[in-house]
Structure formats: C-alpha cells, structure tokens
Design a protein around this motif. Structure first.
Motif, PDB file in Angstrom:
ATOM      1  N   MET A 309      16.927  30.140  18.569  1.00 53.10           N
ATOM      2  CA  MET A 309      18.349  29.785  18.460  1.00 53.10           C
ATOM      3  C   MET A 309      19.183  30.951  17.916  1.00 53.10           C
ATOM      4  O   MET A 309      20.391  30.972  18.095  1.00 53.10           O
ATOM      5  CB  MET A 309      18.525  28.571  17.543  1.00 53.10           C
ATOM      6  CG  MET A 309      18.090  28.819  16.122  1.00 53.10           C
ATOM      7  SD  MET A 309      18.069  27.338  15.085  1.00 53.10           S
ATOM      8  CE  MET A 309      19.801  27.096  14.783  1.00 53.10           C
ATOM      9  N   THR A 310      18.548  31.897  17.283  1.00 52.86           N
ATOM     10  CA  THR A 310      19.266  33.070  16.774  1.00 52.86           C
ATOM     11  C   THR A 310      19.748  33.960  17.923  1.00 52.86           C
ATOM     12  O   THR A 310      20.694  34.718  17.764  1.00 52.86           O
ATOM     13  CB  THR A 310      18.342  33.878  15.853  1.00 52.86           C
ATOM     14  OG1 THR A 310      17.058  33.973  16.477  1.00 52.86           O
ATOM     15  CG2 THR A 310      18.191  33.198  14.500  1.00 52.86           C
ATOM     16  N   GLU A 311      19.092  33.892  19.054  1.00 56.68           N
ATOM     17  CA  GLU A 311      19.537  34.658  20.237  1.00 56.68           C
ATOM     18  C   GLU A 311      20.325  33.771  21.197  1.00 56.68           C
ATOM     19  O   GLU A 311      21.153  34.260  21.962  1.00 56.68           O
ATOM     20  CB  GLU A 311      18.330  35.234  21.005  1.00 56.68           C
ATOM     21  CG  GLU A 311      17.670  36.416  20.330  1.00 56.68           C
ATOM     22  CD  GLU A 311      16.882  36.009  19.111  1.00 56.68           C
ATOM     23  OE1 GLU A 311      16.155  34.998  19.166  1.00 56.68           O
ATOM     24  OE2 GLU A 311      17.025  36.678  18.071  1.00 56.68           O
ATOM     25  N   LEU A 312      20.023  32.485  21.203  1.00 61.28           N
ATOM     26  CA  LEU A 312      20.692  31.567  22.125  1.00 61.28           C
ATOM     27  C   LEU A 312      20.938  30.247  21.389  1.00 61.28           C
ATOM     28  O   LEU A 312      20.070  29.393  21.308  1.00 61.28           O
ATOM     29  CB  LEU A 312      19.831  31.340  23.385  1.00 61.28           C
ATOM     30  CG  LEU A 312      20.459  30.410  24.418  1.00 61.28           C
ATOM     31  CD1 LEU A 312      21.784  30.946  24.936  1.00 61.28           C
ATOM     32  CD2 LEU A 312      19.497  30.184  25.586  1.00 61.28           C
ATOM     33  N   VAL A 343      11.960  29.781  14.731  1.00 64.60           N
ATOM     34  CA  VAL A 343      12.832  29.534  13.577  1.00 64.60           C
ATOM     35  C   VAL A 343      12.542  28.154  12.980  1.00 64.60           C
ATOM     36  O   VAL A 343      12.250  27.190  13.688  1.00 64.60           O
ATOM     37  CB  VAL A 343      14.321  29.667  14.008  1.00 64.60           C
ATOM     38  CG1 VAL A 343      15.269  29.084  12.983  1.00 64.60           C
ATOM     39  CG2 VAL A 343      14.656  31.138  14.254  1.00 64.60           C
ATOM     40  N   CYS A 344      12.651  28.081  11.655  1.00 63.03           N
ATOM     41  CA  CYS A 344      12.294  26.845  10.949  1.00 63.03           C
ATOM     42  C   CYS A 344      13.452  25.852  10.961  1.00 63.03           C
ATOM     43  O   CYS A 344      14.123  25.633   9.947  1.00 63.03           O
ATOM     44  CB  CYS A 344      11.863  27.179   9.536  1.00 63.03           C
ATOM     45  SG  CYS A 344      10.422  28.230   9.566  1.00 63.03           S
ATOM     46  N   GLU A 345      13.727  25.320  12.135  1.00 57.11           N
ATOM     47  CA  GLU A 345      14.748  24.293  12.352  1.00 57.11           C
ATOM     48  C   GLU A 345      14.261  23.462  13.526  1.00 57.11           C
ATOM     49  O   GLU A 345      13.876  24.022  14.558  1.00 57.11           O
ATOM     50  CB  GLU A 345      16.089  24.927  12.792  1.00 57.11           C
ATOM     51  CG  GLU A 345      16.833  25.712  11.766  1.00 57.11           C
ATOM     52  CD  GLU A 345      17.538  24.858  10.732  1.00 57.11           C
ATOM     53  OE1 GLU A 345      17.837  23.671  11.016  1.00 57.11           O
ATOM     54  OE2 GLU A 345      17.777  25.374   9.633  1.00 57.11           O
ATOM     55  N   GLY A 378      24.980  35.211  18.179  1.00 58.64           N
ATOM     56  CA  GLY A 378      23.675  35.365  17.544  1.00 58.64           C
ATOM     57  C   GLY A 378      23.764  35.473  16.029  1.00 58.64           C
ATOM     58  O   GLY A 378      24.812  35.720  15.459  1.00 58.64           O
ATOM     59  N   SER A 379      22.636  35.280  15.396  1.00 58.09           N
ATOM     60  CA  SER A 379      22.581  35.447  13.945  1.00 58.09           C
ATOM     61  C   SER A 379      21.230  36.061  13.583  1.00 58.09           C
ATOM     62  O   SER A 379      20.375  36.261  14.451  1.00 58.09           O
ATOM     63  CB  SER A 379      22.741  34.103  13.244  1.00 58.09           C
ATOM     64  OG  SER A 379      21.515  33.390  13.271  1.00 58.09           O
ATOM     65  N   SER A 380      21.062  36.369  12.307  1.00 66.61           N
ATOM     66  CA  SER A 380      19.771  36.914  11.890  1.00 66.61           C
ATOM     67  C   SER A 380      19.053  35.922  10.967  1.00 66.61           C
ATOM     68  O   SER A 380      18.231  36.316  10.152  1.00 66.61           O
ATOM     69  CB  SER A 380      19.964  38.276  11.233  1.00 66.61           C
ATOM     70  OG  SER A 380      20.873  38.145  10.160  1.00 66.61           O
ATOM     71  N   LEU A 385      15.366  40.149  13.454  1.00 66.89           N
ATOM     72  CA  LEU A 385      16.087  41.344  13.904  1.00 66.89           C
ATOM     73  C   LEU A 385      16.858  40.990  15.167  1.00 66.89           C
ATOM     74  O   LEU A 385      16.276  40.431  16.101  1.00 66.89           O
ATOM     75  CB  LEU A 385      15.092  42.458  14.205  1.00 66.89           C
ATOM     76  CG  LEU A 385      14.262  42.933  13.009  1.00 66.89           C
ATOM     77  CD1 LEU A 385      13.209  43.950  13.461  1.00 66.89           C
ATOM     78  CD2 LEU A 385      15.156  43.546  11.936  1.00 66.89           C
ATOM     79  N   SER A 386      18.163  41.280  15.193  1.00 68.43           N
ATOM     80  CA  SER A 386      18.963  40.957  16.381  1.00 68.43           C
ATOM     81  C   SER A 386      18.335  41.579  17.621  1.00 68.43           C
ATOM     82  O   SER A 386      17.930  42.747  17.604  1.00 68.43           O
ATOM     83  CB  SER A 386      20.375  41.511  16.244  1.00 68.43           C
ATOM     84  OG  SER A 386      20.989  40.952  15.119  1.00 68.43           O
ATOM     85  N   ALA A 387      18.287  40.815  18.685  1.00 75.23           N
ATOM     86  CA  ALA A 387      17.655  41.306  19.917  1.00 75.23           C
ATOM     87  C   ALA A 387      18.506  42.400  20.550  1.00 75.23           C
ATOM     88  O   ALA A 387      19.734  42.307  20.559  1.00 75.23           O
ATOM     89  CB  ALA A 387      17.464  40.161  20.901  1.00 75.23           C
TER      90      ALA A 387
END
Ligand SMILES: *Cc1c(COP(=O)(O)O)cnc(C)c1O
Length: 422
Positions: A309-312, A343-345, A378-380, A385-387
């Motif tokens: 989810m950090t990338e999408l 990710v832990c979600e 996106g987020s970190s 690390l951001s893609a």
C-alpha cells in the motif's frame, strides 16, 4: 490505450523488456511509458482543434520531474496545488504563464512564491482566501489574476473520497454565493478577475455530470458578464475517468468530452483551461513487484509481494481495482489469490480474489494503471524505501527517481541531545 504489450510470454514497456529492467533496477519499481503519455496528451489536445484550449496537467497525479518535463515538451501547462508542485512544474520547464494554482489551503508563503513566479492564475476557493490574496498581492506590489472556483453542487457519480463538486465538499465557493463573491473580488485591490473555475471530481465515467456542471457555468458566465465582469478564461477542471479493469465500461472519449465543451462554450470567446491528471498519466504506468512467497491459508491463498500500500494506496483507500498479471506467463494452473504486501495493516492489499497461475518466489508481477495517484500517493510507512521510477522511451530507459538509501531517510532524524550519553 497504453504501450505495455506482451511479446510471446514476456511483458515489454514499449521496446524495453520489463524483466531486464527488473534485473537492472531491483523491485518494486514504477515504469512509465513516454509514448503513452504523449498519446494521451496529444489525443486530448487534438480533440479540441477548433477551440483555444490549454491543457494544464494536474501535477498531483504523477509529480515526477521526468513525467512533467515529457508533457512540458509537448506544450502542456500545469495545475498545481502547493508550492512544492509549483516548483516541480517550473523546474520541468512549464512556463509560468501556463500554470494555474488550485487548492483550499494556499498559505501566505505559497501565494507570495506564486506571485513572484507570475503564474497564469490563482483558482480561489473562498472569500477569506480572496481577502488574503488581495493583501499579499498588495504588499508585494503585484496583481493576482484570479478565477473563483465555484462549487456547482453536482454529484459526479464517483467514489465519495474523490467527489469534489457537491455542496457538502470542502472545495470551492457555494453556488449561491458565487455572484456576490465576484462582486466582492472586484472591490479588492491587487486582484484582477479573469475567469471561472470548477473541478467536480475524479474518475468520472459519464458525460452527464460534466454537462450539468458546464451548463451551470455557462449560465454564471452570462450573469457575470452582464454584471460587468470581464471573464476571459474558463477553467473546467479535470476528472475524466479511465478504464481500470478489463470489464469496465469505456469512459467517454476525449472527443465526446471536447464536443460537449465546444457545444456549451464554443461561442463564449473564452480561453479554455483543462486540468486532466489521471487521463494523461493513469494508463502510462505499471508497478513491477516480485513475489516474496505464497501462503495458502484455510480461508484464502495469499501471494506476498515486495510492493505494498506504500506504493499503491488506491485499493485500500478507494476500494480500487488494478489489473495484475505475471510479467512472464507460465503454464502453471490458475488459482484464486489475494495479492498482498508486507506492510503490517490488514488494508495492505493490491488485489483480492484474483485468478493467477501459482507463482514461484522471485517471479515478477505487473500491476497496471499505476501512472497516476500511485507514486505520488506513496509513503514510507514501515520505514520502507520509496520505489524508484523509470521512464521508458522506445528502446531507451532512464531512472527518473532513484531508490533512496536507508542512510538518506534516517539522516533527517535525530536522537535529541539530552538522550545522548556523554
Ligand atoms: C486532482 C485535481 C485535478 C485532476 O483530476 P484528475 O481526475 O486526475 O483528472 C484537477 N483539478 C483539481 C483542482 C484537482 O484537485
């Protein structure tokens, strides 16, 4: 339409082998297609051959300098919603005279920066903002060209989190207060009224909401002109939707959209601004990820991949569907999988209940339609690390945003002095 095609069993981005890119860059990464960006921009522009139209690409859809510069090269303008985006647009070569500044929360510092850059216009979203912009412009000895963003109270028929033109949304000036707000603006120093602005939402898949909103704008234009205002620009916002899934009904074509605008505003004599984001960039990108492992549970099967989810963010934020395909097709039997990140979600998923052949560790998957609202959202989170982002042009490619190192992201933080041992 896009330029990510299969050659036999392998996925290519234009003339670049996606598997070779993954070996070079590592996963996850975003891959954008120049030909697709150009095609979307040009098709929309050409649909308006009869009209004077300025396409102000909505920078928040995909804010990478390489992407903005690709559009700048075609003559695009920009719609920005922060000083950061304005800086990106200018750095990418978009002339200030083709930049419009939208958003409900422009600060005094942002107004000052934009006035000094001499942008085309501010899209003002409230009376309080009008007054503040007037003060800032007067203090700077400048004149701010303004449009008022009016809220036509139209249901765009889109997801509630991306609907912006209803009375209960935070955006724009209430329809009933529009004329009085123009009258007020005309009395304030440092402001020059140039136009009317609307933006009713995003991923709109029918013409009707646009027709309803534009008709109201035409009516307002007449009233304002009668009241003696010199309205010369109409900013009609963005929001035209794109297909995400193979089963989606096709959204209105750029030509149908252009014809509608021509029908309603063709005789207005106004310069038309459009603010498309998703329409230009959405289908121009994929997210490439590799399989970490599979996990067959009692109730579900999971493919755990190195993107998340950090990338999408769109699947968990909007319940959005993105097509997912193996980069190299194998003949394995199909099964039904949830494709999830590390990710832990619980909300960290990229696709649910997808039929895919059973993958091996290290196999690559491509997630489609990740050119808009993917990297830029996106987020970190989880200290990821951001893609990186890669732009392909025919057989060439370039990394247009590198993957940061852990030291880079940790360098901005510190342990306070009082905790440091002597
Ligand atoms: C987000 C936004 C856009 C772009 O919307 P798309 O659906 O990507 O075309 C245009 N104008 C404003 C003011 C926006 O906030």
């Amino acid at each position: 339409m896009h330029h990510f095609n299969r050659r036999e069993d392998r996925l290519f981005a234009e003339n670049v082998d996606v598997t070779a890119l993954a070996e070079h860059i590592g996963t996850p990464f975003y891959c954008y297609s120049t030909a697709t960006l150009r095609q979307h921009y040009t098709r929309l522009k050409d649909a308006f051959a009869q009209n004077e139209v300025t396409i102000c690409y909505s920078v928040k859809a995909n804010s990478n300098l390489g992407v903005i510069a690709t559009l700048a090269d075609l003559g695009s303008g920009a719609d920005v919603v922060s000083e950061g985006e304005l800086r990106r647009a200018l750095l990418s070569g978009i002339p200030a005279g083709k930049i419009v500044f939208s958003g409900v929360g422009k600060t005094e510092a942002e107004m000052t920066y934009a006035l000094n850059a001499d942008i085309a216009q501010f899209n003002v979203e409230s009376r309080a903002e009008l007054e503040q912009l007037s003060e800032v412009a007067t203090k700077q000895g400048k004149t701010a060209r303004i449009s008022l963003r009016v809220n036509p109270d139209i249901d765009a028929g889109t997801h509630e989190k991306i609907s912006t033109g209803k009375a209960e949304n935070k955006f724009g000036i209430a329809w009933d207060e529009a004329e009085a707000s123009y009258a007020k603006a005309a009395t304030l120093p440092g402001l020059e009224i140039v136009g009317i602005d609307i933006h009713i939402g995003s991923q709109i898949t029918e013409l009707t909401p646009f027709r309803n909103a534009f008709t109201k704008v035409a009516d307002l234009l007449e009233k304002l002109t009668d009241a003696g205002h010199n309205i010369t620009t109409l900013d009609l916002g963005g929001g035209l939707g794109i297909p995400y899934g193979p089963e989606d009904a096709p959204p209105p074509s750029p030509e149908d959209y252009a014809n509608l605008i021509d029908e309603i505003f063709g005789d207005s004599g106004c310069r038309i601004f459009l603010e498309p984001g998703r329409l230009i960039a959405g289908n121009a990108g994929i997210l490439v990820t590799s399989v970490i492992r599979t996990k067959k549970g009692e109730a579900k099967n999971f493919i755990i991949v190195d993107a998340a989810m950090t990338e999408l963010m769109r699947p968990t934020l909007y319940g959005a569907y993105h097509d997912i395909q193996p980069v190299i097709t194998n003949g394995n039997v199909q099964d039904v999988w949830d494709v999830v990140g590390p990710v832990c979600e619980t909300g960290d998923f990229l696709g649910s209940e997808r039929s895919l052949p059973e993958p091996q560790k290290g196999d690559l998957l491509a997630i489609f339609t990740c050119g808009a609202y993917s990297a830029s959202l996106g987020s970190s989170y989880n200290t990821r690390l951001s893609a990186p982002e890669v732009l392909v042009d025919n057989e060439k490619f370039e990394i247009i945003r590198a993957r940061p190192q852990y030291d880079d992201i940790l360098a901005l933080e510190k342990v306070p002095d009082w905790l440091k041992k002597a």
